[in-house]
Design a protein around this motif. Structure first.
Motif, PDB file in Angstrom:
ATOM      1  N   ARG A  91      60.678 143.862 114.146  1.00  0.00           N
ATOM      2  CA  ARG A  91      60.531 143.070 113.023  1.00  0.00           C
ATOM      3  C   ARG A  91      59.166 142.638 112.601  1.00  0.00           C
ATOM      4  N   ALA A  92      58.592 142.161 113.684  1.00  0.00           N
ATOM      5  CA  ALA A  92      57.262 141.884 113.448  1.00  0.00           C
ATOM      6  C   ALA A  92      56.322 142.738 112.820  1.00  0.00           C
TER       7      ALA A  92
ATOM      8  N   SER B 101      66.466 143.620 124.215  1.00  0.00           N
ATOM      9  CA  SER B 101      66.584 142.914 122.898  1.00  0.00           C
ATOM     10  C   SER B 101      65.337 142.520 122.308  1.00  0.00           C
ATOM     11  N   THR B 102      64.143 142.357 123.169  1.00  0.00           N
ATOM     12  CA  THR B 102      62.855 141.759 122.723  1.00  0.00           C
ATOM     13  C   THR B 102      62.382 142.728 121.681  1.00  0.00           C
ATOM     14  N   PHE B 103      62.620 144.172 121.906  1.00  0.00           N
ATOM     15  CA  PHE B 103      62.403 145.158 120.967  1.00  0.00           C
ATOM     16  C   PHE B 103      62.655 145.043 119.562  1.00  0.00           C
ATOM     17  N   THR B 104      63.789 144.412 119.494  1.00  0.00           N
ATOM     18  CA  THR B 104      64.144 144.097 118.075  1.00  0.00           C
ATOM     19  C   THR B 104      63.010 142.931 117.348  1.00  0.00           C
ATOM     20  N   PHE B 105      62.768 142.028 118.116  1.00  0.00           N
ATOM     21  CA  PHE B 105      61.674 141.292 117.562  1.00  0.00           C
ATOM     22  C   PHE B 105      60.138 142.014 117.388  1.00  0.00           C
ATOM     23  N   ILE B 106      60.069 142.754 118.123  1.00  0.00           N
ATOM     24  CA  ILE B 106      58.630 143.563 117.814  1.00  0.00           C
ATOM     25  C   ILE B 106      58.823 144.259 116.817  1.00  0.00           C
TER      26      ILE B 106
END
Length: 108
Positions: A69-70, A62-67
């Motif tokens: 998006r960044a 799920s952290t990939f989503t934030f990456i």
């Protein structure tokens, strides 16, 4: 090992097939950037890719989503400030050299 630790590869994944897939992607990318025609993935690594797909070895934490998006935000801001901004050019540092660097550091 590193990809498994990051949660991108399932434990017990066929790392040889994953490495072959990665090399294919990098080589094809470089060939297309140099003006060549893309290689047919089915004829080149079809069986390996099918095995990876069937085994569902790739995971996307799920952290990939934030990456992602960044990166999209950085790209949007960059293009807002300079229409010629291209985040892809920044990434041209060469995934191959990055992979070699990671291999040297983590697989001594």
């Amino acid at each position: 090992r590193l990809w498994s630790q990051m949660g991108v590869l399932a434990k017990g994944a066929d790392t040889l097939a994953v490495e072959k897939f990665g090399r294919f992607c990098i080589q094809t990318f470089k060939k297309v950037q140099a003006g060549g025609a893309p290689t047919n993935i089915k004829t080149e690594i079809g069986p390996d890719l099918a095995a990876l797909t069937e085994a569902q070895v790739f995971r996307f934490p799920s952290t990939f989503t934030f990456i992602f998006r960044a990166f999209a935000s950085i790209d949007g801001i960059g293009k807002g400030l300079d229409p010629k901004f291209d985040i892809g050019r920044l990434a041209e540092v060469s995934p191959e050299s990055w992979a070699e660097d990671m291999k040297v550091r983590h697989w001594k």
